[in-house]
Design a protein around this motif. Structure first.
Motif, PDB file in Angstrom:
ATOM      1  N   ARG A  62       0.836  -1.199  -0.052  1.00  0.00           N
ATOM      2  CA  ARG A  62       0.075   0.174  -0.018  1.00  0.00           C
ATOM      3  C   ARG A  62       0.878   1.281   0.037  1.00  0.00           C
ATOM      4  O   ARG A  62       0.569   2.235  -0.786  1.00  0.00           O
ATOM      5  N   ALA A 109       2.350   1.566  -3.468  1.00  0.00           N
ATOM      6  CA  ALA A 109       1.372   2.226  -4.314  1.00  0.00           C
ATOM      7  C   ALA A 109       0.933   3.476  -4.435  1.00  0.00           C
ATOM      8  O   ALA A 109       1.005   4.163  -5.316  1.00  0.00           O
ATOM      9  N   LEU A 141       4.407  -4.064  -8.094  1.00  0.00           N
ATOM     10  CA  LEU A 141       3.029  -3.814  -8.205  1.00  0.00           C
ATOM     11  C   LEU A 141       2.344  -4.418  -9.682  1.00  0.00           C
ATOM     12  O   LEU A 141       2.968  -4.394 -10.895  1.00  0.00           O
ATOM     13  N   TYR A 144      -5.047  -1.286  -2.436  1.00  0.00           N
ATOM     14  CA  TYR A 144      -4.100  -0.274  -2.485  1.00  0.00           C
ATOM     15  C   TYR A 144      -4.451   0.732  -1.529  1.00  0.00           C
ATOM     16  O   TYR A 144      -3.691   1.403  -1.173  1.00  0.00           O
TER      17      TYR A 144
END
Length: 320
Positions: free
Chosen positions: A138, A141, A170, A235
């Motif tokens: 997370r 991202a 990712l 995300y």
């Protein structure tokens, strides 16, 4: 009126299928691979051959080519203001950027040169992650979205040992390919004529040189597009960013279908119809509707502090 994305809010995937046909005649030339040529394979349930017309890797590049204005060396107008990483040589001349590079933000021109601007920024914002620590996807991202949001949609693998032992990845959010059903070879060929010396040495480029080429015909040709909505939501980028990335993906799809279907000289398609396979109830917005929506979303993202104020600049020294 804002575009309604409500049917996508709980759907795991958005799946679109576009039926294509050659714009002239019936023949087309598929993509080819080294030591393989055209990628033919058996249909799993029907007694005919399938053909990969365009691979997912190639389609990712084609979906981004409709976002870029070559003449202006910038995003197309609806996408202007999106941050990216620009690379310049030691004299200030433009070289490339994270939109045009094959590995996007992981380009060697961005991460392997003497200018360590991006490497140091990633270390600072992600933390100095040791090889044994879990990767905070997370946080990765959010950081990549801030400086290069296109890489979040395209997918990214930061294969640098200095960054979590090269484990920062990712997955691709938007994927696509084109395949043909009941594909059959349409052999043809020609000759390169030498008007001066038809019997000259062909290994030096002289002489008449006949050649053959395999094109194909097919019963049906389909382009498939899959947007992983569940992965996008995982995300935790927030509602505005999720809406933007969804419409950014739809921008790529719609503009590719309008202007990007000339894949090769002998492979030029037109769209017969576009279907939303899943989720049911979703109406695909038009390219014009998406174009009108994106600039306001980019402004909102910047106001919320989710996008960098300007492009990152990296210098890469080109050898003389």
């Amino acid at each position: 009126m804002a575009i309604s994305l409500e049917p996508l809010h709980t759907a795991p995937r958005l799946l679109l299928r576009a039926e294509l046909a050659p714009i002239a005649g019936t023949r087309f030339q598929p993509t080819g691979f080294p030591d393989l040529g055209a990628a033919e394979y058996d249909h799993p349930t029907e007694p005919y051959r399938m053909l990969l017309v365009e691979s997912p890797q190639s389609m990712a590049n084609r979906l981004e080519s409709v976002c870029w204005d070559e003449a202006a060396e910038d995003w197309r107008p609806p996408l202007r203001g999106l941050p990216r990483v620009d690379v310049y040589d030691q004299h200030g001349g433009f070289l490339t950027n994270s939109v045009l590079e094959a590995h996007r933000l992981n380009s060697p021109y961005i991460l392997e040169g003497k200018d360590t601007t991006v490497m140091q920024l990633l270390k600072r914002e992600l933390g100095l992650l040791g090889e044994s620590l879990p990767v905070d996807v997370r946080k990765l991202a959010r950081t990549v979205f801030k400086y290069d949001p296109n890489s979040v949609l395209h997918g990214l693998f930061l294969a640098k040992k200095e960054l979590a032992g090269g484990r920062l990845r990712l997955s691709r959010l938007l994927s696509s390919f084109i395949e043909a059903e009941d594909a059959r070879v349409a052999p043809n060929g020609g000759v390169k004529n030498d008007r001066v010396d038809p019997t000259g040495p062909t290994n030096q480029g002289f002489g008449n040189v006949p050649f053959h080429r395999d094109e194909y015909v097919a019963r049906r040709i389909h382009a498939y597009f899959v947007l992983d909505l569940a992965l996008l939501r995982s995300y935790g980028l927030g509602a505005t960013a999720e809406t933007f990335l969804t419409l950014f993906a739809l921008y790529k799809i719609q503009h590719f279908l309008i202007e990007g279907l000339r894949l090769r000289t002998a492979c030029d398609f037109e769209v017969k119809q576009v279907e939303v396979i899943r989720p049911s109830g979703f109406e695909l917005p038009t390219a014009d509707e998406i174009d009108r929506e994106l600039p306001g979303l980019i402004d909102r993202l910047r106001a919320e502090g989710l996008l960098a104020a300007e492009n990152l600049r990296v210098r890469y020294e080109v050898k003389s």
